[in-house]
Write a protein that holds these residues in place. Sequence first.
Motif, PDB file in Angstrom:
ATOM      1  N   GLN A 102       0.839  -1.204   0.000  1.00  0.00           N
ATOM      2  CA  GLN A 102       0.000   0.000   0.000  1.00  0.00           C
ATOM      3  C   GLN A 102       0.870   1.249   0.000  1.00  0.00           C
ATOM      4  N   ASN A 103       0.573   2.145  -0.929  1.00  0.00           N
ATOM      5  CA  ASN A 103       1.239   3.438  -0.981  1.00  0.00           C
ATOM      6  C   ASN A 103       0.588   4.345   0.064  1.00  0.00           C
ATOM      7  N   THR A 120      -0.671   7.910  -1.747  1.00  0.00           N
ATOM      8  CA  THR A 120      -1.838   7.856  -2.640  1.00  0.00           C
ATOM      9  C   THR A 120      -2.921   6.912  -2.123  1.00  0.00           C
ATOM     10  N   ARG A 121      -2.575   6.032  -1.169  1.00  0.00           N
ATOM     11  CA  ARG A 121      -3.455   5.007  -0.605  1.00  0.00           C
ATOM     12  C   ARG A 121      -3.747   3.881  -1.604  1.00  0.00           C
ATOM     13  N   GLN A 122      -3.090   3.879  -2.749  1.00  0.00           N
ATOM     14  CA  GLN A 122      -3.277   2.819  -3.732  1.00  0.00           C
ATOM     15  C   GLN A 122      -2.695   1.505  -3.213  1.00  0.00           C
ATOM     16  N   ARG A 123      -3.425   0.399  -3.452  1.00  0.00           N
ATOM     17  CA  ARG A 123      -2.972  -0.914  -3.015  1.00  0.00           C
ATOM     18  C   ARG A 123      -2.693  -1.804  -4.217  1.00  0.00           C
ATOM     19  N   THR A 124      -1.649  -2.617  -4.099  1.00  0.00           N
ATOM     20  CA  THR A 124      -1.278  -3.574  -5.132  1.00  0.00           C
ATOM     21  C   THR A 124      -1.176  -4.957  -4.518  1.00  0.00           C
TER      22      THR A 124
END
Length: 425
Positions: A223-224, A227-231
């Motif tokens: 998780q970034n 940006t709160r983006q998750r991969t």
Amino acid sequence: MMIMKKMSYVVLCAGLMLGASGAQAQLRVEITGVGSNQIPVAIANFDQESVAPQPLSSIIKADLARSGAFKLIDADTAVAETANINFDQWKGRGADALAAGSVQQLADGRLDVRYKLFDTIKGVQLSSMNNAAAPQFNRLLAHKIADDIYEKLTGVKGAFSTRIAYVTQTGREYRLEVADADGEGIQVALRSNEPIISPAWSPDGTKVAYVSFEKKKPIVYVQNLVTRQRTIVSNEKGSNSAPSWSPDGTRLAVALSRDGHTQVYVVNADGSGLRRISNSSGIDTEPQFSADGQSIYFTSDRSGGPQIYRMPASGGEAKRVTFGGSYNISPRISSDGKTLAYISRRDGNFQLYVLDLASGQELRLSDTANDESPSFSPNGKYIMYATESGRRKSLAVVSVDGRVKQRLTTQAGNIKEPTWGPFMK
């Protein structure tokens, strides 16, 4: 030599990575023990610091006291960094060093914070800092000054302005939380009704890898925090667990059971390029890259009971590292690559140990009975771990020599699975 410092914009932004998520209950810090050779230092009240949300001098004092490395001399007065310093007076009060400073509110609302550190024995200035920032960065400014004092007086980089991550469980809710190293500024990165385990910071401090059970099985995510983006990094058949970053941040080591029994794999940070690197008939798990990225430490039961081994990061022959006791797990390596921390079961107790890899000397650091998840501070001087006392799980910090101990507790549930973030650039 006088040293001038400016704080980077990136470091300032780090304090608000998760600002929109809302703060949680404050962690309470208890300190016991002191260092063997405390440095006497006076931290004067900063001139006009009442304009700040919190007095910077109080935050600095709390940081230095928590380290156990300093004897704080009561300054009981405000001293601006521009004042004429009577070095003999401060020497007479027992202070080897004096920190003085001032705070001014600028027309745009920012706080202009200035500070100087003086050697009262030699009668010289050691360092200075000048930063202007929004009031919400007040604590970060103070932590950076404490870092500077720690480094100038001990020769070791301070870690007060770093961050920690951990998991809090309240009832059936699990939260991955990020906080300042002193337990303040808590923000939530993830909430779930299913367990969250094994968080691990990326080397640049912008991401956290962890295992989530939200899809009813263990899956490794990255998780970034900006940006709160998750991969999804690993969602193979069976268990996906124990992520650990390579020092350059491009890969993770993980433990997967995709081929039957759990083995160590390496995968790129975007989830591509999965490759198995351990091959044993036992269980190989809890991988950790070495400080130079050339080796991986891991836990294996290949010798009959769980012990810690080391193998090349590309795979190959594994060599046993731990020999004291019959049960050693959860390896963590210090940033200089010289010290291994781990959990050892002896006499029925799970306790924190460190091993000097050069000499083979072992040292038990905890006196509790149910410890887990050790994590080194980025300067290698302290270890944070989870422990249990009175059926409550909390976090603890101990210096690598075992002299200084802290306990971080909260009234809101159990806290566990700590990981100490890196220095921010």
